[in-house]
Write a protein that holds these residues in place. Structure first.
Motif, PDB file in Angstrom:
ATOM      1  N   TRP A  10     -16.330 -15.635  13.945  1.00 46.35           N
ATOM      2  CA  TRP A  10     -16.166 -17.028  14.326  1.00 46.35           C
ATOM      3  C   TRP A  10     -17.124 -17.908  13.536  1.00 46.35           C
ATOM      4  N   GLU A  11     -16.882 -19.218  13.598  1.00 48.70           N
ATOM      5  CA  GLU A  11     -17.740 -20.213  12.964  1.00 48.70           C
ATOM      6  C   GLU A  11     -18.470 -21.028  14.026  1.00 48.70           C
ATOM      7  N   ASP A  12     -19.591 -21.590  13.641  1.00 45.99           N
ATOM      8  CA  ASP A  12     -20.310 -22.556  14.485  1.00 45.99           C
ATOM      9  C   ASP A  12     -20.663 -22.003  15.851  1.00 45.99           C
ATOM     10  N   TRP A  13     -20.929 -20.709  15.951  1.00 52.73           N
ATOM     11  CA  TRP A  13     -21.373 -20.092  17.199  1.00 52.73           C
ATOM     12  C   TRP A  13     -20.351 -20.217  18.319  1.00 52.73           C
ATOM     13  N   ASP A  14     -19.098 -20.346  17.958  1.00 51.13           N
ATOM     14  CA  ASP A  14     -18.024 -20.411  18.955  1.00 51.13           C
ATOM     15  C   ASP A  14     -17.294 -19.081  18.934  1.00 51.13           C
ATOM     16  N   ALA A  15     -17.652 -18.191  19.870  1.00 52.57           N
ATOM     17  CA  ALA A  15     -17.113 -16.827  19.860  1.00 52.57           C
ATOM     18  C   ALA A  15     -15.684 -16.814  20.388  1.00 52.57           C
ATOM     19  N   SER A  16     -14.750 -17.140  19.522  1.00 53.84           N
ATOM     20  CA  SER A  16     -13.335 -17.165  19.892  1.00 53.84           C
ATOM     21  C   SER A  16     -12.762 -15.754  19.882  1.00 53.84           C
ATOM     22  N   SER A  17     -11.516 -15.620  20.310  1.00 54.17           N
ATOM     23  CA  SER A  17     -10.873 -14.303  20.368  1.00 54.17           C
ATOM     24  C   SER A  17     -10.745 -13.693  18.979  1.00 54.17           C
ATOM     25  N   VAL A  18     -10.907 -12.389  18.915  1.00 52.22           N
ATOM     26  CA  VAL A  18     -10.758 -11.668  17.654  1.00 52.22           C
ATOM     27  C   VAL A  18      -9.285 -11.426  17.315  1.00 52.22           C
ATOM     28  N   ASP A  19      -8.370 -11.754  18.207  1.00 52.42           N
ATOM     29  CA  ASP A  19      -6.965 -11.399  18.012  1.00 52.42           C
ATOM     30  C   ASP A  19      -6.383 -11.914  16.689  1.00 52.42           C
TER      31      ASP A  19
ATOM     32  N   LEU B 206      -4.436 -10.653  11.168  1.00 52.30           N
ATOM     33  CA  LEU B 206      -4.583 -10.837   9.728  1.00 52.30           C
ATOM     34  C   LEU B 206      -4.794  -9.506   9.028  1.00 52.30           C
ATOM     35  N   ILE B 207      -5.704  -8.695   9.555  1.00 48.67           N
ATOM     36  CA  ILE B 207      -5.999  -7.402   8.938  1.00 48.67           C
ATOM     37  C   ILE B 207      -4.770  -6.496   8.962  1.00 48.67           C
ATOM     38  N   ALA B 208      -4.111  -6.437  10.102  1.00 47.18           N
ATOM     39  CA  ALA B 208      -2.938  -5.571  10.224  1.00 47.18           C
ATOM     40  C   ALA B 208      -1.821  -5.997   9.283  1.00 47.18           C
ATOM     41  N   SER B 209      -1.729  -7.289   9.015  1.00 47.71           N
ATOM     42  CA  SER B 209      -0.670  -7.768   8.112  1.00 47.71           C
ATOM     43  C   SER B 209      -0.867  -7.286   6.683  1.00 47.71           C
ATOM     44  N   ASP B 210      -2.085  -6.868   6.342  1.00 51.90           N
ATOM     45  CA  ASP B 210      -2.377  -6.363   4.998  1.00 51.90           C
ATOM     46  C   ASP B 210      -2.523  -4.843   4.979  1.00 51.90           C
TER      47      ASP B 210
ATOM     48  N   GLY C   6      -9.058  -8.610  21.759  1.00 57.06           N
ATOM     49  CA  GLY C   6      -7.642  -8.884  21.539  1.00 57.06           C
ATOM     50  C   GLY C   6      -6.834  -7.613  21.713  1.00 57.06           C
ATOM     51  N   GLU C   7      -5.663  -7.616  21.143  1.00 56.82           N
ATOM     52  CA  GLU C   7      -4.742  -6.478  21.281  1.00 56.82           C
ATOM     53  C   GLU C   7      -5.041  -5.490  20.166  1.00 56.82           C
ATOM     54  N   VAL C   8      -5.920  -4.527  20.456  1.00 52.45           N
ATOM     55  CA  VAL C   8      -6.436  -3.636  19.420  1.00 52.45           C
ATOM     56  C   VAL C   8      -5.439  -2.565  19.000  1.00 52.45           C
ATOM     57  N   THR C   9      -4.437  -2.299  19.821  1.00 54.97           N
ATOM     58  CA  THR C   9      -3.482  -1.260  19.425  1.00 54.97           C
ATOM     59  C   THR C   9      -2.598  -1.709  18.264  1.00 54.97           C
ATOM     60  N   ARG C  10      -2.642  -2.989  17.896  1.00 48.15           N
ATOM     61  CA  ARG C  10      -1.921  -3.406  16.683  1.00 48.15           C
ATOM     62  C   ARG C  10      -2.485  -2.661  15.465  1.00 48.15           C
ATOM     63  N   LEU C  11      -3.774  -2.291  15.510  1.00 47.83           N
ATOM     64  CA  LEU C  11      -4.356  -1.531  14.404  1.00 47.83           C
ATOM     65  C   LEU C  11      -3.788  -0.121  14.345  1.00 47.83           C
ATOM     66  N   LEU C  12      -3.555   0.480  15.496  1.00 52.81           N
ATOM     67  CA  LEU C  12      -2.965   1.822  15.528  1.00 52.81           C
ATOM     68  C   LEU C  12      -1.528   1.793  15.051  1.00 52.81           C
ATOM     69  N   ARG C  13      -0.809   0.745  15.396  1.00 49.64           N
ATOM     70  CA  ARG C  13       0.572   0.636  14.906  1.00 49.64           C
ATOM     71  C   ARG C  13       0.603   0.413  13.394  1.00 49.64           C
ATOM     72  N   ALA C  14      -0.354  -0.352  12.892  1.00 46.67           N
ATOM     73  CA  ALA C  14      -0.374  -0.671  11.462  1.00 46.67           C
ATOM     74  C   ALA C  14      -0.786   0.522  10.613  1.00 46.67           C
ATOM     75  N   TRP C  15      -1.664   1.394  11.171  1.00 44.16           N
ATOM     76  CA  TRP C  15      -2.151   2.556  10.414  1.00 44.16           C
ATOM     77  C   TRP C  15      -1.889   3.836  11.207  1.00 44.16           C
ATOM     78  N   PRO C  16      -0.761   4.468  11.000  1.00 46.29           N
ATOM     79  CA  PRO C  16      -0.477   5.734  11.707  1.00 46.29           C
ATOM     80  C   PRO C  16      -1.498   6.825  11.397  1.00 46.29           C
ATOM     81  N   GLY C  17      -2.207   6.690  10.270  1.00 44.81           N
ATOM     82  CA  GLY C  17      -3.205   7.691   9.900  1.00 44.81           C
ATOM     83  C   GLY C  17      -4.604   7.382  10.372  1.00 44.81           C
TER      84      GLY C  17
ATOM     85  N   HIS D  49     -10.492  -9.851  27.760  1.00 44.21           N
ATOM     86  CA  HIS D  49      -9.182 -10.009  27.126  1.00 44.21           C
ATOM     87  C   HIS D  49      -8.789  -8.824  26.252  1.00 44.21           C
ATOM     88  N   LEU D  50      -9.447  -7.700  26.419  1.00 41.97           N
ATOM     89  CA  LEU D  50      -9.028  -6.504  25.688  1.00 41.97           C
ATOM     90  C   LEU D  50      -7.633  -6.100  26.137  1.00 41.97           C
ATOM     91  N   ALA D  51      -6.736  -5.934  25.181  1.00 38.28           N
ATOM     92  CA  ALA D  51      -5.351  -5.572  25.482  1.00 38.28           C
ATOM     93  C   ALA D  51      -4.985  -4.300  24.737  1.00 38.28           C
TER      94      ALA D  51
END
Length: 316
Positions: free
Chosen positions: A74-83, A88-92, A120-131, A142-144
């Motif tokens: 986050w910027e400016d000490w505003d701890a927003s959601s990591v989702d 973004l990471i999963a899209s690449d 955020g919804e961390v299982t998107r990383l597992l879907r993006a990387w089967p390995g 808000h962990l999903a």
């Protein structure tokens, strides 16, 4: 008494952690080999994450990267959601075909408190990387988790001062046939910890169907006695080499349940540090387990805190 509060990772996925420069003014030629480190991406609480991610993909051989560590995003000490960062990471994902480990929220209290981290919804990383083999998460708000089957995951750990019930229930509906290690800091109701024994039972049943599981940690919980009781008859325990019930409010009821339940003499280690058990109960545990070679950790909480004033090791 051990110190438990989270700090920045020095190593991850058997690699030293190296922070990619957030400032554009750096010499890309000085960067280490892509496969030699776990790459930490951090905004340092003053830059935008997306351009840092773009420069990272352009300046590092992304196809050789095996481990990522996400620091402050986050910027400016505003701890927003990591989702949005996870999305973004999963899209690449196609650009990082050899990624095997990800840690989300390598954050210290000077940056934001553990209970303030918005996940955020961390299982998107597992879907993006089967390995993917290792997934670490810090923070529970808000962990999903979406129920899924993942063939590659071996190590899953969540550090939290208070874990909602929903992700624990979702884990109980997942399938991880290769899982070797699971560690959950369940936390306290003061900081969002909602888990009940009824949420733990399906999780233990799922883990009983993980033939490779060798380490289980259900820690930092204000229902530690109830967890010990559930584990005293859970089939998953028979296949474990190590069990960690530290950091929570374990008292004589939980210790007695462990002694009266299924044998624990096959374990290599049993960690019960930060407990509220009596000296008589800890002596009984030593007599029952140490002759069989079980390494016991039994550091007690300060004796001034009785059963009415128990606290977990890590809350806020």
């Amino acid at each position: 008494m051990p110190s438990y509060y989270p700090s920045h990772l020095q190593d991850f996925h058997d690699l030293p952690v190296h922070t990619f420069p957030a400032d554009e003014e750096h010499d890309a030629r000085a960067l280490p080999d892509a496969a030699s480190v776990a790459w930490r991406l951090s905004t340092e609480c003053e830059y935008a994450f997306e351009p840092i991610w773009g420069r990272f993909l352009d300046q590092v051989r992304a196809e050789d990267v095996t481990a990522l560590v996400i620091g402050p995003w986050w910027e400016d000490w505003d701890a927003s959601s990591v989702d949005p960062v996870l999305e973004l990471i999963a899209s690449d994902a196609r650009r990082l075909p050899n990624l095997r480990g990800v840690f989300v929220a390598d954050v210290e209290s000077e940056e934001t408190e553990l209970s303030w981290i918005v996940q955020g919804e961390v299982t998107r990383l597992l879907r993006a990387w089967p390995g993917l083999r290792e997934l670490g998460v810090r923070g529970g708000e808000h962990l999903a988790i979406e129920p899924l089957r993942h063939e590659g995951l071996r190590d899953l750990w969540v550090e939290s001062g208070g874990l909602p019930a929903a992700p624990v229930r979702a884990l109980g509906a997942c399938e991880f046939p290769a899982l070797e290690r699971l560690e959950l800091w369940l936390g306290t109701s003061w900081y969002g910890g909602e888990c009940t024994p009824e949420d733990i039972d399906p999780l233990l049943a799922m883990l009983g169907r993980c033939p490779e599981l060798r380490h289980l940690g259900l820690q930092n919980s204000d229902i530690q006695d109830e967890i010990a009781l559930a584990l005293s008859s859970a089939p998953v325990v028979a296949g474990l080499e190590s069990l960690n019930l530290s950091m929570g409010t374990l008292g004589d009821d939980g210790g007695a349940a462990l002694l009266a339940g299924q044998p624990l003499t096959h374990l290599r280690s049993l960690d019960l540090d930060h407990h509220y058990m009596s000296e008589e109960l800890t002596d009984r545990l030593r007599a029952a387990l140490e002759p069989h070679g079980v390494r016991l950790a039994l550091a007690a909480v300060d004796a001034r805190y009785d059963s009415e004033n128990r606290y977990v090791a890590v809350g806020e």
